[in-house]
Scaffold this motif. Structure first.
Motif, PDB file in Angstrom:
ATOM      1  N   LEU A  59       0.786  -1.355   0.049  1.00 51.96           N
ATOM      2  CA  LEU A  59       0.014  -0.053  -0.071  1.00 51.96           C
ATOM      3  C   LEU A  59       0.781   1.297  -0.128  1.00 51.96           C
ATOM      4  N   ARG A  60       1.691   1.210   0.763  1.00 51.36           N
ATOM      5  CA  ARG A  60       2.616   2.341   0.965  1.00 51.36           C
ATOM      6  C   ARG A  60       3.678   2.534  -0.406  1.00 51.36           C
ATOM      7  N   ALA A  61       3.850   1.504  -0.851  1.00 52.63           N
ATOM      8  CA  ALA A  61       4.715   1.646  -2.225  1.00 52.63           C
ATOM      9  C   ALA A  61       3.725   1.962  -3.118  1.00 52.63           C
ATOM     10  N   GLY A  62       2.506   1.575  -3.280  1.00 49.40           N
ATOM     11  CA  GLY A  62       1.572   2.077  -4.472  1.00 49.40           C
ATOM     12  C   GLY A  62       1.301   3.648  -4.169  1.00 49.40           C
ATOM     13  N   LEU A  66       2.186   6.239  -6.970  1.00 54.73           N
ATOM     14  CA  LEU A  66       0.851   7.293  -7.446  1.00 54.73           C
ATOM     15  C   LEU A  66       1.728   8.553  -7.561  1.00 54.73           C
ATOM     16  N   ARG A  67       2.256   9.026  -6.673  1.00 50.91           N
ATOM     17  CA  ARG A  67       3.019  10.371  -6.379  1.00 50.91           C
ATOM     18  C   ARG A  67       4.030  10.607  -7.649  1.00 50.91           C
ATOM     19  N   ARG A  68       4.847   9.409  -7.788  1.00 50.61           N
ATOM     20  CA  ARG A  68       5.816   9.631  -8.736  1.00 50.61           C
ATOM     21  C   ARG A  68       5.186   9.677 -10.122  1.00 50.61           C
ATOM     22  N   PHE A  69       4.217   8.769 -10.520  1.00 53.89           N
ATOM     23  CA  PHE A  69       3.683   8.905 -11.776  1.00 53.89           C
ATOM     24  C   PHE A  69       3.018  10.131 -11.857  1.00 53.89           C
ATOM     25  N   GLU A  70       2.204  10.771 -10.934  1.00 54.28           N
ATOM     26  CA  GLU A  70       1.658  12.086 -11.077  1.00 54.28           C
ATOM     27  C   GLU A  70       2.531  13.076 -11.478  1.00 54.28           C
ATOM     28  N   LYS A  71       3.758  13.156 -10.819  1.00 55.91           N
ATOM     29  CA  LYS A  71       4.921  14.062 -11.245  1.00 55.91           C
ATOM     30  C   LYS A  71       5.284  13.779 -12.845  1.00 55.91           C
ATOM     31  N   ASP A  72       5.491  12.500 -13.077  1.00 56.53           N
ATOM     32  CA  ASP A  72       5.929  12.239 -14.262  1.00 56.53           C
ATOM     33  C   ASP A  72       4.937  12.576 -15.405  1.00 56.53           C
ATOM     34  N   MET A  73       3.669  12.472 -15.068  1.00 55.18           N
ATOM     35  CA  MET A  73       2.298  12.871 -15.937  1.00 55.18           C
ATOM     36  C   MET A  73       2.557  14.532 -16.187  1.00 55.18           C
ATOM     37  N   ALA A  88      -0.717   5.215 -17.647  1.00 55.56           N
ATOM     38  CA  ALA A  88      -1.363   3.879 -17.584  1.00 55.56           C
ATOM     39  C   ALA A  88      -0.686   3.387 -16.095  1.00 55.56           C
ATOM     40  N   SER A  89       0.578   3.856 -16.310  1.00 61.19           N
ATOM     41  CA  SER A  89       1.319   3.192 -14.950  1.00 61.19           C
ATOM     42  C   SER A  89       0.590   3.955 -13.692  1.00 61.19           C
ATOM     43  N   TRP A  90       0.343   4.862 -13.653  1.00 60.47           N
ATOM     44  CA  TRP A  90      -0.662   5.605 -12.447  1.00 60.47           C
ATOM     45  C   TRP A  90      -1.746   4.831 -12.300  1.00 60.47           C
ATOM     46  N   LYS A  91      -2.624   4.207 -13.421  1.00 60.78           N
ATOM     47  CA  LYS A  91      -3.713   3.472 -12.979  1.00 60.78           C
ATOM     48  C   LYS A  91      -3.329   2.066 -12.279  1.00 60.78           C
ATOM     49  N   LYS A  92      -1.861   1.458 -12.916  1.00 62.17           N
ATOM     50  CA  LYS A  92      -1.734   0.325 -12.313  1.00 62.17           C
ATOM     51  C   LYS A  92      -1.512   0.306 -10.835  1.00 62.17           C
ATOM     52  N   LEU A  94      -2.590   2.628  -8.843  1.00 59.91           N
ATOM     53  CA  LEU A  94      -3.964   2.815  -8.215  1.00 59.91           C
ATOM     54  C   LEU A  94      -4.578   1.380  -7.781  1.00 59.91           C
ATOM     55  N   PHE A  95      -4.457   0.595  -8.727  1.00 62.02           N
ATOM     56  CA  PHE A  95      -5.017  -0.709  -8.781  1.00 62.02           C
ATOM     57  C   PHE A  95      -4.360  -1.566  -7.513  1.00 62.02           C
ATOM     58  N   VAL A  96      -2.952  -1.475  -7.581  1.00 51.93           N
ATOM     59  CA  VAL A  96      -2.337  -2.016  -6.305  1.00 51.93           C
ATOM     60  C   VAL A  96      -2.654  -1.490  -5.010  1.00 51.93           C
ATOM     61  N   VAL A  97      -2.959  -0.257  -4.845  1.00 53.15           N
ATOM     62  CA  VAL A  97      -3.487   0.460  -3.782  1.00 53.15           C
ATOM     63  C   VAL A  97      -4.583  -0.022  -3.324  1.00 53.15           C
ATOM     64  N   ASN A  98      -5.561  -0.107  -4.292  1.00 54.96           N
ATOM     65  CA  ASN A  98      -6.989  -0.439  -3.902  1.00 54.96           C
ATOM     66  C   ASN A  98      -6.867  -2.110  -3.563  1.00 54.96           C
ATOM     67  N   LYS A  99      -6.118  -2.787  -4.102  1.00 61.57           N
ATOM     68  CA  LYS A  99      -6.342  -4.302  -3.842  1.00 61.57           C
ATOM     69  C   LYS A  99      -5.609  -4.428  -2.382  1.00 61.57           C
ATOM     70  N   SER A 100      -4.461  -3.881  -2.219  1.00 59.61           N
ATOM     71  CA  SER A 100      -3.605  -4.127  -0.940  1.00 59.61           C
ATOM     72  C   SER A 100      -4.796  -3.402   0.241  1.00 59.61           C
ATOM     73  N   SER A 101      -5.385  -2.309   0.042  1.00 61.90           N
ATOM     74  CA  SER A 101      -6.375  -1.977   1.282  1.00 61.90           C
ATOM     75  C   SER A 101      -7.509  -2.993   1.158  1.00 61.90           C
ATOM     76  N   LYS A 102      -7.757  -3.806   0.097  1.00 64.39           N
ATOM     77  CA  LYS A 102      -8.972  -4.459   0.310  1.00 64.39           C
ATOM     78  C   LYS A 102      -8.203  -5.936   1.012  1.00 64.39           C
ATOM     79  N   GLU A 103      -7.200  -6.254   0.762  1.00 66.86           N
ATOM     80  CA  GLU A 103      -6.357  -7.485   1.335  1.00 66.86           C
ATOM     81  C   GLU A 103      -6.598  -7.268   3.009  1.00 66.86           C
ATOM     82  N   ILE A 104      -5.832  -6.041   3.256  1.00 70.46           N
ATOM     83  CA  ILE A 104      -5.750  -5.769   4.921  1.00 70.46           C
ATOM     84  C   ILE A 104      -7.289  -5.830   5.401  1.00 70.46           C
TER      85      ILE A 104
END
Length: 184
Positions: A59-62, A66-73, A88-92, A94-104
């Motif tokens: 979650l933390r890495a995701g 997100l912040r890194r890809f935001e800046k790159d965009m 596209a990398s930002w969306k991926k 975001l998927f990791v963040v949402n998945k990790s949150s649901k897993e926890i």
């Protein structure tokens, strides 16, 4: 009172042997019970606490991605190909963040941890909608400069900063819960 002196030596030795066997069986039974209880505690610790710590790392890495890809965009707002790649990398991420949150949330975590995850999810929705709105505006070439695009992100930055704060709190909560479980 029972007098052992009245019993033959043979009978006394048999009783002594039986009491020794009974003692060994009782100790063995207690050891098996303790081993089973420890195994259950360890299984819960490994399946729940360790997994929640691994998911908080994802979650933390995701969020960092997100912040890194935001800046790159933003940096590549004039280069449509690079912008699309980072979007596209930002969306991926975001998927990791949402998945990790649901897993926890699917694990057995305390209510305070669940409350922190709810705040993170709520703030991530605000962040997501804000970023997606800016992405659309960048694709429509509404911004003349990086500074203008960055200024458009101003309202959603508070949400991602709140997510960062909640991640710190969540890490502390899960870490302390794991330490308590390890001591139990």
């Amino acid at each position: 009172m029972f007098n052992l002196k009245s019993l033959s030596i043979r009978l006394r030795l048999i009783l002594l042997g039986l009491s020794a066997v009974l003692s060994i069986v009782c100790i063995g039974g207690f050891c098996l019970y303790s081993q089973r209880a420890f195994s259950q505690q360890f299984s819960h610790y490994a399946a729940n606490d360790v997994e929640s710590l691994a998911q908080i790392a994802h979650l933390r890495a995701g969020v960092g991605n997100l912040r890194r890809f935001e800046k790159d965009m933003l940096i590549n707002l004039d280069d449509a190909e690079a912008f699309g790649k980072y979007a596209a990398s930002w969306k991926k991420a975001l998927f990791v963040v949402n998945k990790s949150s649901k897993e926890i949330q699917s694990l057995q975590v305390p209510q305070e941890t669940r409350a922190a995850l709810e705040v993170i999810d709520k703030e991530m929705q605000v962040y997501r909608s804000g970023i997606e709105g800016v992405q659309k505006r960048i694709a429509d070439k509404e911004f003349g400069s990086l500074a203008a695009a960055n200024a458009a992100l101003g309202p959603v930055k508070a949400s991602i900063h709140k997510v960062d704060d909640e991640l710190d709190r969540l890490t502390d909560l899960i870490g302390s819960d794991s330490e308590i479980a390890a001591l139990a």
